[in-house]
Design an enzyme around this catalytic site. Structure first.
Site, mmCIF file in Angstrom:
data_model
loop_
_atom_site.group_PDB
_atom_site.id
_atom_site.type_symbol
_atom_site.label_atom_id
_atom_site.label_comp_id
_atom_site.label_asym_id
_atom_site.label_seq_id
_atom_site.Cartn_x
_atom_site.Cartn_y
_atom_site.Cartn_z
ATOM 1 N N LEU A 219 4.580 10.164 -18.006
ATOM 2 C CA LEU A 219 3.943 8.861 -18.199
ATOM 3 C C LEU A 219 3.773 8.083 -16.900
ATOM 4 O O LEU A 219 2.802 7.344 -16.742
ATOM 5 C CB LEU A 219 4.717 8.051 -19.235
ATOM 6 C CG LEU A 219 4.384 8.494 -20.664
ATOM 7 C CD1 LEU A 219 5.381 7.946 -21.670
ATOM 8 C CD2 LEU A 219 2.970 8.071 -21.059
ATOM 9 N N PHE B 85 13.034 11.981 -20.199
ATOM 10 C CA PHE B 85 12.102 12.881 -19.493
ATOM 11 C C PHE B 85 10.650 12.439 -19.619
ATOM 12 O O PHE B 85 9.802 12.847 -18.821
ATOM 13 C CB PHE B 85 12.273 14.326 -19.993
ATOM 14 C CG PHE B 85 11.405 14.676 -21.174
ATOM 15 C CD1 PHE B 85 11.744 14.290 -22.453
ATOM 16 C CD2 PHE B 85 10.235 15.392 -20.994
ATOM 17 C CE1 PHE B 85 10.945 14.607 -23.538
ATOM 18 C CE2 PHE B 85 9.411 15.722 -22.072
ATOM 19 C CZ PHE B 85 9.774 15.318 -23.341
ATOM 20 N N LYS B 86 10.351 11.607 -20.615
ATOM 21 C CA LYS B 86 8.960 11.191 -20.808
ATOM 22 C C LYS B 86 8.407 10.445 -19.593
ATOM 23 O O LYS B 86 7.208 10.397 -19.372
ATOM 24 C CB LYS B 86 8.836 10.343 -22.061
ATOM 25 C CG LYS B 86 9.033 11.186 -23.324
ATOM 26 C CD LYS B 86 8.788 10.406 -24.588
ATOM 27 C CE LYS B 86 8.834 11.299 -25.815
ATOM 28 N NZ LYS B 86 10.202 11.784 -26.121
ATOM 29 N N ASP B 87 9.309 9.858 -18.786
ATOM 30 C CA ASP B 87 8.865 9.166 -17.574
ATOM 31 C C ASP B 87 8.092 10.098 -16.638
ATOM 32 O O ASP B 87 7.188 9.649 -15.935
ATOM 33 C CB ASP B 87 10.068 8.636 -16.788
ATOM 34 C CG ASP B 87 10.722 7.432 -17.462
ATOM 35 O OD1 ASP B 87 10.009 6.654 -18.124
ATOM 36 O OD2 ASP B 87 11.948 7.278 -17.306
#
Ligand SMILES: *Cc1c(COP(=O)(O)O)cnc(C)c1O
Length: 472
Positions: free
Chosen positions: A120, A115-117
């Site tokens: 970021l 999910f960090k995509d």
């Protein structure tokens, strides 16, 4: 929109002024002066928007020093079907329709399958835009045990004005995570494999960051989870998930959130403060239960590094939650003096307690409940969801589902946030299901690509020399 610090010692600043920095100048964290609020009638309009337009509607309230045209263009370029696998960007998958429904909000279809995509990828485009305007440069130094490093590299690869130096512990990441990072060939990405453990990597980053003259000379920055723009970008999918799971704009839903540094669920708290009808924010931890302990007992006790368990949901293995101070600021009614008192104990390596104070009551007013999970729970949950619904989930998502189901209420849709794809943690899937995890089309063959990384001792001076050589 102007930004203030949780510790009350920073004159209000604009979005751009806080975009590239970590801690605020007074050691606190930046937050907007107030949260913009949507009325119920606004929700009807937002419901009709696609992901990009929804993101623009929400983010333009927080980012008002980039022109609307440019901001729209940056958002449109970020959230595309080719980067995130579908026009929905964060599709909702319904597992069952009983008791209001049980759903997975799929946040891990971006380039690194976590999910960090979502945050970021936007940050990469924002950084490139702002640096181009200021004719600036940024050399990002980070330490990773897996997910953050790869998400940062895939967000910054090929971006003008930005280089990434990412330290990781040699041989300690999963095969898939190693392949993701070390197969990158972009000239602005530098993987440094340190002969040591994650803490050694983090110590080097700290030591370099404490060297002010080196930092200024080489324009060193970070992309850690306290970056405000990351939190802001995450608010969007709470709205998206809400609209996908409800019919009327007054319906309530609950979200279950696998949590580590408190970045993901903080965005849920802010969505709720903005007027989204969220009934409960269900915080799930693994064996590293510093946050679960707080929400159950009112006691916040950061752990020493030696106390941190290495678990099968490694992206939630934390000793303290770096974004948590923002939530406590709201809990105190935004009273910086009170917050500073509480944080004196934490910064001094100790703890604070809210039990039996009115602040403890407020946790419930904000909708928070919590629970934790063990390795055995994860295995059982992965099996259960696979057997009942034919859906494979990863270990972090399993922590969220396990705790979410414990707090499920009849008639209230439960949305569990899927934070990574199972293929990233293949060993555990094999143990739980006796088969290989599903592998999305675009990462077939990844592990066969050539890999490169600079292998180095855990030596700060050597890392600095390497950076100086490559920052020219
Ligand atoms: C980072 C991460 C988490 C924890 O999110 P926080 O924002 O730090 O609470 C959970 N699951 C996965 C897969 C992650 O990469």
């Amino acid at each position: 929109m102007r930004y203030i610090s949780t510790r009350g010692g920073m004159p209000p600043r604009s979005f751009r002024e806080i975009l590239l920095e970590g801690l605020a100048t007074d050691g606190g964290l930046a937050l907007p002066e107030s949260y913009p609020r949507y009325a119920p009638t606004d929700l009807a309009r937002l419901r009709t928007l696609n992901y990009r337009d929804l993101a623009f509607d929400i983010l333009s309230r927080y980012i008002d020093d980039i022109s609307a045209t440019d901001l729209k263009r940056l958002i449109d370029k970020t959230y595309t079907a080719s980067v995130f696998g579908s026009e929905d960007i964060t599709p909702l998958r319904t597992l069952d329709t009983l008791e209001g429904g049980l759903h997975l909000l799929q946040l891990s279809n971006g380039p690194t399958l976590a999910f960090k995509d979502i945050a970021l990828q936007l940050l990469g485009n924002l950084f490139e835009y702002v640096l181009a305007e200021n004719k600036g440069e940024l050399n990002i130094l980070g330490a990773t045990s897996g997910d953050t490093g790869s998400a940062a590299e895939y967000a910054m690869r090929g971006k003008r004005g930005v280089r990434v130096f990412m330290l990781s512990p040699l041989g300690k990441m999963s095969r898939f995570q190693t392949a993701q990072m070390f197969s990158l060939t972009d000239p602005n990405i530098f993987n440094i494999a340190i002969k040591g453990v994650f803490d050694d990597c983090q110590d080097i980053v700290k030591r370099v960051s404490n060297d002010e003259s080196f930092k200024t000379r080489y324009h060193i920055g970070t992309v850690n989870s306290i970056n405000w723009a990351r939190v802001a970008a995450q608010i969007v999918y709470y709205f998206k998930g809400y609209f996908a799971a409800t019919k009327a704009d007054t319906d309530e839903v609950s979200f279950a959130v696998p949590s580590g540094n408190f970045g993901n669920i903080l965005a849920g708290h802010i969505a709720r403060m903005m007027g989204l009808p969220i009934r409960r924010l269900i915080l799930a931890t693994n064996e590293n239960n510093v946050l679960d302990e707080f929400f159950r007992t009112g006691r916040y006790r950061p752990r020493a590094s030696a106390e941190v368990h290495q678990t099968s949901s490694p992206s939630m293995d934390i000793s303290r939650a770096s974004n948590f101070e923002r939530f406590v600021f709201d809990l105190t009614g935004r009273d910086s003096a009170l917050l500073r008192t509480l944080w004196q104990a934490v910064d001094g390596g100790s703890e604070f307690r809210l039990a039996d104070t009115p602040l403890h009551e407020k946790i419930r007013e904000f909708g928070f409940v919590s629970g934790s999970s063990t390795h055995a729970n994860r295995i059982a949950t992965i099996r259960d969801i696979y057997q009942r619904f034919g859906v494979m989930i990863d270990t972090h998502t399993a922590d969220g589902v396990k705790v979410g189901l414990e707090h499920r209420e009849a008639g209230v849709p439960l949305i569990c946030l899927e934070t990574a794809q199972p293929v990233k943690f293949a060993d555990v899937i094999r143990d739980a299901l006796g088969r290989e995890p599903d592998c999305p089309e675009r990462c077939r063959g990844l592990e066969q690509l050539p890999q490169r990384a600079e292998v180095m001792d855990a030596d700060t001076v050597a890392v600095k020399d390497y950076m100086a050589q490559h920052c020219a």
